[in-house]
Design an enzyme around this catalytic site. Structure first.
Site, PDB file in Angstrom:
ATOM      1  N   SER A  18       0.838  -1.209   0.000  1.00 50.35           N
ATOM      2  CA  SER A  18       0.000   0.000   0.000  1.00 50.35           C
ATOM      3  C   SER A  18       0.872   1.258   0.000  1.00 50.35           C
ATOM      4  CB  SER A  18      -0.988  -0.004   1.171  1.00 50.35           C
ATOM      5  OG  SER A  18      -0.320   0.109   2.390  1.00 50.35           O
ATOM      6  N   ARG A  96      13.057  -8.187   5.055  1.00 50.34           N
ATOM      7  CA  ARG A  96      14.358  -8.839   5.231  1.00 50.34           C
ATOM      8  C   ARG A  96      15.317  -7.835   5.859  1.00 50.34           C
ATOM      9  NH1 ARG A  96      13.838 -13.834   5.448  1.00 50.34           N
ATOM     10  NH2 ARG A  96      16.046 -14.198   5.058  1.00 50.34           N
ATOM     11  N   HIS A 114       8.682   3.166   8.887  1.00 48.55           N
ATOM     12  CA  HIS A 114       8.465   2.321  10.062  1.00 48.55           C
ATOM     13  C   HIS A 114       7.197   2.795  10.781  1.00 48.55           C
ATOM     14  CE1 HIS A 114       9.427  -0.419  13.280  1.00 48.55           C
ATOM     15  NE2 HIS A 114       9.094   0.539  14.125  1.00 48.55           N
TER      16      HIS A 114
HETATM   17  C1  GRF Z   1       3.837  -0.672   6.838  1.00 48.98           C
HETATM   18  O1  GRF Z   1       3.112  -0.508   8.014  1.00 48.98           O
HETATM   19  C2  GRF Z   1       5.260  -0.264   7.042  1.00 48.98           C
HETATM   20  O2  GRF Z   1       5.406   0.763   7.970  1.00 48.98           O
HETATM   21  C3  GRF Z   1       5.881  -1.520   7.566  1.00 48.98           C
HETATM   22  O3  GRF Z   1       5.255  -2.567   6.877  1.00 48.98           O
HETATM   23  C4  GRF Z   1       3.980  -2.134   6.446  1.00 48.98           C
HETATM   24  C5  GRF Z   1       3.930  -2.336   4.969  1.00 48.98           C
HETATM   25  O4  GRF Z   1       2.653  -2.089   4.451  1.00 48.98           O
HETATM   26  N1  GRF Z   1       7.325  -1.471   7.422  1.00 48.98           N
HETATM   27  P1  GRF Z   1       2.440  -2.068   2.876  1.00 48.98           P
HETATM   28  O5  GRF Z   1       3.030  -3.348   2.319  1.00 48.98           O
HETATM   29  O6  GRF Z   1       3.089  -0.858   2.332  1.00 48.98           O
HETATM   30  O7  GRF Z   1       0.941  -2.041   2.713  1.00 48.98           O
END
Ligand code: GRF
Length: 221
Positions: A18, A96, A114
């Protein structure tokens, strides 16, 4: 803006994508100073790959389990990024841990999102931990990647309220909304050379740009 001066971005994903979608959408604006050159996933089934294909962006699957050594996995990623002329690498739900060698080779050109207000709640299960701690605000952080997990110079942060009846799912959704606003902002700042790193801190060329990125919740909601 001439097409050929856009910053070339590579995005690394593992799942839903997303955040990738928010970058794809931002790149559709002709005035956005960056374009997506490649999306790389370490999982063939990542939903985000379909998002990239739909937007006609080059994709590549590099599955970590096909490599005995992490260094070979990462060499393949770097090769694909270089072949796509990538200038900025965006980690967007890439699950990873990257070695120091990879991080060093993309030093100051590798950013991550994050889902917490770093430096609190590094690692996984951030929303559950935020709820259990009783913090009243959580949020998200876009930061340059350093060799320690979820560390590195902070570019942008957005705070969102934690409601009394929140579940980790409802909080994650609210934080994700903020992530989707923040990631394109960070790419724009980087592409327009509005930020630089000094003594491990991100500095803004223009203090007004800095004021604009202070996104906070409307506390009446
Ligand atoms: C997000 O919450 C990001 O902060 C974390 O993993 C999630 C990924 O979501 N590192 P998406 O795959 O971008 O929907």
């Amino acid at each position: 803006m001439a097409e050929n001066i856009k910053l070339k971005v590579g995005v690394l994903i593992s799942g839903n994508g997303s955040n990738l979608q928010s970058i794809i959408d931002a790149c559709e604006d002709p005035n956005f100073p960056a374009e997506l050159s490649i999306v790389i996933s370490n999982k063939a089934e990542a939903y985000g790959l379909g998002r990239a294909k739909k937007a006609n962006i080059k994709t590549k699957v590099i599955e970590h389990q096909n490599f005995q050594h992490r260094s070979d996995f990462e060499k393949n990623i770097t090769k694909a990024l270089i072949n796509a002329n990538v200038e900025l690498v965006c980690l967007a739900g890439f699950m990873r841990i990257l070695t120091d060698t990879f991080v060093y080779s993309w030093k100051d050109r590798l950013i991550n999102v994050h889902p917490s207000l770093l430096p609190i709640f590094k690692g996984l299960n951030t929303h559950q931990r935020a709820i259990e701690c009783g913090v009243k605000f959580s949020g998200c952080t876009i930061h340059f990647v350093s060799s320690s997990m979820d560390e590195g110079p902070i570019i942008l942060q957005a705070a969102v309220p934690v409601h009394q009846n929140d579940t980790s799912k409802s909080l994650a959704e609210r934080v994700l909304d903020a992530e989707h606003k923040l990631y394109p902002m960070a790419i724009r700042l980087f592409a327009n050379k509005k930020i630089w790193i000094e003594n491990d801190l991100v500095k803004f060329t223009n203090i007004e740009d800095h004021n604009e990125i202070l996104i906070n919740p409307n506390i009446k909601n």
